[in-house]
Design a protein around this motif. Structure first.
Motif, PDB file in Angstrom:
ATOM      1  N   SER A   1       0.849  -1.183   0.000  1.00  0.00           N
ATOM      2  CA  SER A   1       0.000   0.000   0.000  1.00  0.00           C
ATOM      3  C   SER A   1       0.886   1.234   0.000  1.00  0.00           C
ATOM      4  N   LEU A   2       0.309   2.366  -0.380  1.00  0.00           N
ATOM      5  CA  LEU A   2       1.046   3.620  -0.451  1.00  0.00           C
ATOM      6  C   LEU A   2       0.154   4.736   0.052  1.00  0.00           C
ATOM      7  N   GLU A   3       0.679   5.553   0.954  1.00  0.00           N
ATOM      8  CA  GLU A   3      -0.075   6.671   1.505  1.00  0.00           C
ATOM      9  C   GLU A   3       0.040   7.899   0.615  1.00  0.00           C
ATOM     10  N   LYS A   4      -0.994   8.728   0.637  1.00  0.00           N
ATOM     11  CA  LYS A   4      -1.037   9.949  -0.158  1.00  0.00           C
ATOM     12  C   LYS A   4       0.111  10.870   0.245  1.00  0.00           C
ATOM     13  N   GLY A   5       0.777  11.438  -0.765  1.00  0.00           N
ATOM     14  CA  GLY A   5       1.853  12.380  -0.515  1.00  0.00           C
ATOM     15  C   GLY A   5       3.198  11.741  -0.232  1.00  0.00           C
ATOM     16  N   LYS A   6       3.266  10.410  -0.310  1.00  0.00           N
ATOM     17  CA  LYS A   6       4.508   9.695  -0.010  1.00  0.00           C
ATOM     18  C   LYS A   6       5.154   9.169  -1.297  1.00  0.00           C
ATOM     19  N   VAL A   7       6.415   8.790  -1.166  1.00  0.00           N
ATOM     20  CA  VAL A   7       7.172   8.242  -2.290  1.00  0.00           C
ATOM     21  C   VAL A   7       7.560   6.805  -1.990  1.00  0.00           C
ATOM     22  N   LEU A   8       7.257   5.922  -2.926  1.00  0.00           N
ATOM     23  CA  LEU A   8       7.653   4.521  -2.855  1.00  0.00           C
ATOM     24  C   LEU A   8       8.688   4.258  -3.931  1.00  0.00           C
ATOM     25  N   SER A   9       9.855   3.775  -3.549  1.00  0.00           N
ATOM     26  CA  SER A   9      10.870   3.370  -4.522  1.00  0.00           C
ATOM     27  C   SER A   9      10.889   1.851  -4.624  1.00  0.00           C
ATOM     28  N   ILE A  10      10.962   1.371  -5.858  1.00  0.00           N
ATOM     29  CA  ILE A  10      11.038  -0.065  -6.117  1.00  0.00           C
ATOM     30  C   ILE A  10      12.408  -0.355  -6.710  1.00  0.00           C
ATOM     31  N   ILE A  11      13.168  -1.220  -6.048  1.00  0.00           N
ATOM     32  CA  ILE A  11      14.514  -1.562  -6.493  1.00  0.00           C
ATOM     33  C   ILE A  11      14.590  -3.067  -6.753  1.00  0.00           C
ATOM     34  N   GLY A  12      15.632  -3.463  -7.478  1.00  0.00           N
ATOM     35  CA  GLY A  12      15.818  -4.870  -7.787  1.00  0.00           C
ATOM     36  C   GLY A  12      16.570  -5.029  -9.089  1.00  0.00           C
ATOM     37  N   SER A  13      17.051  -6.207  -9.335  1.00  0.00           N
ATOM     38  CA  SER A  13      17.819  -6.473 -10.549  1.00  0.00           C
ATOM     39  C   SER A  13      16.932  -6.376 -11.790  1.00  0.00           C
ATOM     40  N   SER A  14      17.558  -6.194 -12.948  1.00  0.00           N
ATOM     41  CA  SER A  14      16.824  -6.217 -14.211  1.00  0.00           C
ATOM     42  C   SER A  14      16.134  -7.574 -14.361  1.00  0.00           C
ATOM     43  N   GLY A  15      14.881  -7.548 -14.810  1.00  0.00           N
ATOM     44  CA  GLY A  15      14.128  -8.777 -14.970  1.00  0.00           C
ATOM     45  C   GLY A  15      13.414  -9.243 -13.722  1.00  0.00           C
ATOM     46  N   SER A  16      13.428  -8.423 -12.668  1.00  0.00           N
ATOM     47  CA  SER A  16      12.779  -8.836 -11.414  1.00  0.00           C
ATOM     48  C   SER A  16      11.287  -8.537 -11.387  1.00  0.00           C
ATOM     49  N   GLY A  17      10.781  -7.856 -12.425  1.00  0.00           N
ATOM     50  CA  GLY A  17       9.337  -7.596 -12.506  1.00  0.00           C
ATOM     51  C   GLY A  17       8.937  -6.171 -12.190  1.00  0.00           C
ATOM     52  N   LYS A  18       9.880  -5.283 -11.973  1.00  0.00           N
ATOM     53  CA  LYS A  18       9.575  -3.912 -11.565  1.00  0.00           C
ATOM     54  C   LYS A  18       8.755  -3.167 -12.620  1.00  0.00           C
ATOM     55  N   THR A  19       9.227  -3.208 -13.860  1.00  0.00           N
ATOM     56  CA  THR A  19       8.524  -2.496 -14.937  1.00  0.00           C
ATOM     57  C   THR A  19       7.165  -3.117 -15.205  1.00  0.00           C
ATOM     58  N   THR A  20       7.079  -4.435 -15.169  1.00  0.00           N
ATOM     59  CA  THR A  20       5.784  -5.095 -15.377  1.00  0.00           C
ATOM     60  C   THR A  20       4.791  -4.679 -14.302  1.00  0.00           C
ATOM     61  N   LEU A  21       5.257  -4.531 -13.078  1.00  0.00           N
ATOM     62  CA  LEU A  21       4.376  -4.076 -11.998  1.00  0.00           C
ATOM     63  C   LEU A  21       3.821  -2.693 -12.316  1.00  0.00           C
ATOM     64  N   LEU A  22       4.673  -1.763 -12.731  1.00  0.00           N
ATOM     65  CA  LEU A  22       4.189  -0.429 -13.084  1.00  0.00           C
ATOM     66  C   LEU A  22       3.204  -0.487 -14.239  1.00  0.00           C
ATOM     67  N   ARG A  23       3.488  -1.298 -15.231  1.00  0.00           N
ATOM     68  CA  ARG A  23       2.604  -1.393 -16.395  1.00  0.00           C
ATOM     69  C   ARG A  23       1.263  -2.019 -16.028  1.00  0.00           C
ATOM     70  N   CYS A  24       1.248  -2.906 -15.048  1.00  0.00           N
ATOM     71  CA  CYS A  24      -0.016  -3.466 -14.570  1.00  0.00           C
ATOM     72  C   CYS A  24      -0.818  -2.422 -13.794  1.00  0.00           C
ATOM     73  N   LEU A  25      -0.138  -1.634 -12.984  1.00  0.00           N
ATOM     74  CA  LEU A  25      -0.832  -0.573 -12.250  1.00  0.00           C
ATOM     75  C   LEU A  25      -1.452   0.428 -13.209  1.00  0.00           C
ATOM     76  N   ASN A  26      -0.749   0.700 -14.309  1.00  0.00           N
ATOM     77  CA  ASN A  26      -1.200   1.665 -15.308  1.00  0.00           C
ATOM     78  C   ASN A  26      -2.115   1.044 -16.357  1.00  0.00           C
TER      79      ASN A  26
END
Length: 261
Positions: free
Chosen positions: A25-50
């Motif tokens: 979950s993420l609170e209003k006005g806050k920043v969440l950083s997602i880190i991890g190696s290439s291929g760990s699913g970070k971009t796919t997660l953003l694309r699913c949210l969008n």
């Protein structure tokens, strides 16, 4: 109160699991950083949210509204997804600007397309256009690009293009601004100018999700950090917890590569 709630999100490409049981979950006005190696699913997660990719399972809520629920067919209809995509603004790593439009035109485009769907658009076309142009100019000025509004993407540096992309994402006033490796295509000098803009948005309490390999920046600007590995959240917590005292061995190994150069 959480502005974003993600529960048990999953995504497969053919028989390959790319995301598995993602919850946060993420609170209003806050920043969440997602880190991890290439291929760990970070971009796919953003694309699913969008909703550029359709999740296979799970629930996504924004401001208490269920945007996606794999058990509810209504939330998976294309017309519904198109509307709900507006909750998120996405800044791509490669800018994705339209080369045939100026910086100003790129920032105005999405809002003008949406305006044409209004019942009174024809009667108020000039007024609506003027309002959209005024707001776009204000955003470009905020990005330090007031002198480059009439330039085309090929006439801008990479850092300037990325700042145009940020202005474009802000133009529709999204609830959550998402960045997918916003500095990966930039040299160090241009990286600094883009990170400065993002830091300024954080200081203004803009709700953001940032996929990044800039560890020092993530530690400085984030209220929450997620470490992903092999399509799953392996560790999450405050920057102090994840960077200062990681519990998982994979997290330690990943961070050591950056700490040790």
């Amino acid at each position: 109160m959480a502005i974003l709630e993600v529960e048990h999100l999953s995504k497969n490409f053919d028989r390959t699991e790319v995301l598995g049981d993602i919850s946060f979950s993420l609170e209003k006005g806050k920043v969440l950083s997602i880190i991890g190696s290439s291929g760990s699913g970070k971009t796919t997660l953003l694309r699913c949210l969008n909703f550029l990719e359709r999740p296979d399972g799970g629930v996504i809520r924004v401001n208490g509204e269920t945007l996606f629920d794999s058990s509810d067919p209504v939330t998976t209809q294309e017309a519904e997804i198109r509307r709900k995509r507006l909750h998120f603004g996405l800044v791509f790593q490669s800018f994705n600007l339209f080369p045939q439009y100026t910086a100003l035109g790129n920032v105005m485009l999405a809002k003008e397309l949406l305006a044409k769907e209004q019942a009174d658009y024809k009667a108020r076309k000039k007024e609506i256009h003027a309002g959209i142009e005024k707001e776009a100019k204000m955003l470009l000025d905020q990005m330090g690009l007031s002198e480059r509004m009439n330039n085309y993407p090929h006439q801008l540096s990479g850092g300037q293009c990325q700042r145009v992309a940020i202005a474009r994402a802000l133009a529709l006033s999204p609830d959550i601004l998402c960045f997918d490796e916003p500095t990966s295509a930039l040299d160090p000098e241009l990286t600094g100018e883009v990170l400065k803009v993002i830091k300024g948005l954080a200081d203004q309490e803009t709700t953001m999700i940032i996929v990044t390999h800039e560890m020092a920046f993530a530690r400085d600007v984030s209220g929450q950090v997620i470490f992903m590995d092999d399509g799953r959240i392996l560790e999450q917590g405050t920057p102090e917890e994840v960077f200062g005292n990681p519990k998982e061995e994979r997290t330690k190994q990943f961070l050591s590569r950056y700490t040790n150069g």
